[in-house]
Design a protein around this motif. Structure first.
Motif, PDB file in Angstrom:
ATOM      1  N   ILE A  79      22.101 -43.543  16.948  1.00 23.63           N
ATOM      2  CA  ILE A  79      23.789 -44.366  16.552  1.00 23.63           C
ATOM      3  C   ILE A  79      24.313 -44.787  17.899  1.00 23.63           C
ATOM      4  O   ILE A  79      24.182 -44.088  18.864  1.00 23.63           O
ATOM      5  CB  ILE A  79      24.539 -43.236  15.802  1.00 23.63           C
ATOM      6  N   HIS A  80      24.613 -45.932  17.681  1.00 26.99           N
ATOM      7  CA  HIS A  80      25.411 -46.550  18.883  1.00 26.99           C
ATOM      8  C   HIS A  80      26.765 -46.995  18.508  1.00 26.99           C
ATOM      9  O   HIS A  80      26.825 -47.620  17.493  1.00 26.99           O
ATOM     10  CB  HIS A  80      24.707 -47.822  19.437  1.00 26.99           C
ATOM     11  N   PHE A  81      27.937 -46.678  19.276  1.00 25.12           N
ATOM     12  CA  PHE A  81      29.130 -47.331  19.189  1.00 25.12           C
ATOM     13  C   PHE A  81      29.524 -48.411  19.796  1.00 25.12           C
ATOM     14  O   PHE A  81      29.172 -48.383  21.249  1.00 25.12           O
ATOM     15  CB  PHE A  81      30.151 -45.990  19.089  1.00 25.12           C
ATOM     16  N   TYR A  82      30.251 -49.355  19.233  1.00 24.50           N
ATOM     17  CA  TYR A  82      30.693 -50.814  20.027  1.00 24.50           C
ATOM     18  C   TYR A  82      32.156 -50.750  19.868  1.00 24.50           C
ATOM     19  O   TYR A  82      32.818 -50.367  18.994  1.00 24.50           O
ATOM     20  CB  TYR A  82      30.182 -51.666  19.281  1.00 24.50           C
ATOM     21  N   LYS A  83      32.673 -51.321  20.818  1.00 23.29           N
ATOM     22  CA  LYS A  83      34.190 -51.708  20.997  1.00 23.29           C
ATOM     23  C   LYS A  83      34.347 -52.635  19.737  1.00 23.29           C
ATOM     24  O   LYS A  83      33.638 -53.659  19.638  1.00 23.29           O
ATOM     25  CB  LYS A  83      34.638 -52.265  22.119  1.00 23.29           C
ATOM     26  N   ALA A  84      35.613 -52.534  18.905  1.00 24.28           N
ATOM     27  CA  ALA A  84      35.476 -53.372  17.897  1.00 24.28           C
ATOM     28  C   ALA A  84      35.471 -54.825  18.325  1.00 24.28           C
ATOM     29  O   ALA A  84      36.180 -55.060  19.342  1.00 24.28           O
ATOM     30  CB  ALA A  84      36.962 -52.964  17.033  1.00 24.28           C
ATOM     31  N   GLY A  85      34.928 -55.745  17.350  1.00 23.90           N
ATOM     32  CA  GLY A  85      34.963 -57.096  17.641  1.00 23.90           C
ATOM     33  C   GLY A  85      34.133 -57.459  18.947  1.00 23.90           C
ATOM     34  O   GLY A  85      33.856 -58.546  19.140  1.00 23.90           O
ATOM     35  N   THR A  86      33.308 -56.668  19.584  1.00 19.88           N
ATOM     36  CA  THR A  86      32.525 -56.970  20.628  1.00 19.88           C
ATOM     37  C   THR A  86      30.940 -56.235  20.553  1.00 19.88           C
ATOM     38  O   THR A  86      30.766 -55.563  19.573  1.00 19.88           O
ATOM     39  CB  THR A  86      33.195 -56.338  21.933  1.00 19.88           C
ATOM     40  N   ASN A  87      30.494 -56.687  21.411  1.00 18.49           N
ATOM     41  CA  ASN A  87      28.994 -56.007  21.826  1.00 18.49           C
ATOM     42  C   ASN A  87      29.083 -55.003  22.789  1.00 18.49           C
ATOM     43  O   ASN A  87      27.897 -54.537  23.436  1.00 18.49           O
ATOM     44  CB  ASN A  87      27.917 -57.006  21.972  1.00 18.49           C
ATOM     45  N   VAL A  88      30.287 -54.573  23.203  1.00 13.47           N
ATOM     46  CA  VAL A  88      30.218 -53.733  24.298  1.00 13.47           C
ATOM     47  C   VAL A  88      30.061 -52.268  24.070  1.00 13.47           C
ATOM     48  O   VAL A  88      30.950 -51.832  22.840  1.00 13.47           O
ATOM     49  CB  VAL A  88      31.645 -53.891  24.989  1.00 13.47           C
ATOM     50  N   THR A  89      29.198 -51.390  24.213  1.00 15.33           N
ATOM     51  CA  THR A  89      28.936 -50.266  23.816  1.00 15.33           C
ATOM     52  C   THR A  89      29.927 -49.063  24.365  1.00 15.33           C
ATOM     53  O   THR A  89      30.585 -49.493  25.403  1.00 15.33           O
ATOM     54  CB  THR A  89      27.495 -49.624  24.119  1.00 15.33           C
ATOM     55  N   VAL A  90      30.566 -48.219  23.504  1.00 20.10           N
ATOM     56  CA  VAL A  90      31.403 -47.119  24.185  1.00 20.10           C
ATOM     57  C   VAL A  90      30.652 -46.085  23.870  1.00 20.10           C
ATOM     58  O   VAL A  90      29.675 -45.588  23.195  1.00 20.10           O
ATOM     59  CB  VAL A  90      32.511 -47.073  23.365  1.00 20.10           C
TER      60      VAL A  90
END
Length: 84
Positions: free
Chosen positions: A68-79
């Motif tokens: 599972i990978h989490f991304y900043k909303a509306g971006t491809n930037v992982t958090v």
């Protein structure tokens, strides 16, 4: 009135609870993923498999963060994962 149940009888109840819990989680339409204390995936239902587009063999035993990978909303930037 007090009813005493010995340890052997209690194991029957625990086994029945486990079967009921497993059946309930398996039939849910929402994705369910369960991890152990080390954040390794020990259970996932069919909805989780479908959501991740992976089968149970590819999911179980892996670290949550590997699957599972989490991304900043509306971006491809992982958090950073909130699962620890």
């Amino acid at each position: 009135m007090k009813v005493l149940v010995d340890e052997m009888d209690m194991s029957i109840f625990r086994e029945a609870d486990l079967e009921l819990t497993s059946a309930t989680l398996s039939s849910m339409g929402e994705a369910v993923i369960i991890t152990d204390k080390s954040c390794n995936i020990i259970y996932c239902n069919r909805a989780a498999e479908n959501m991740l587009e992976l089968n149970v063999i590819e999911i179980l035993g892996h670290a949550f963060d590997e699957i599972i990978h989490f991304y900043k909303a509306g971006t491809n930037v992982t958090v950073e994962s909130p699962v620890k």
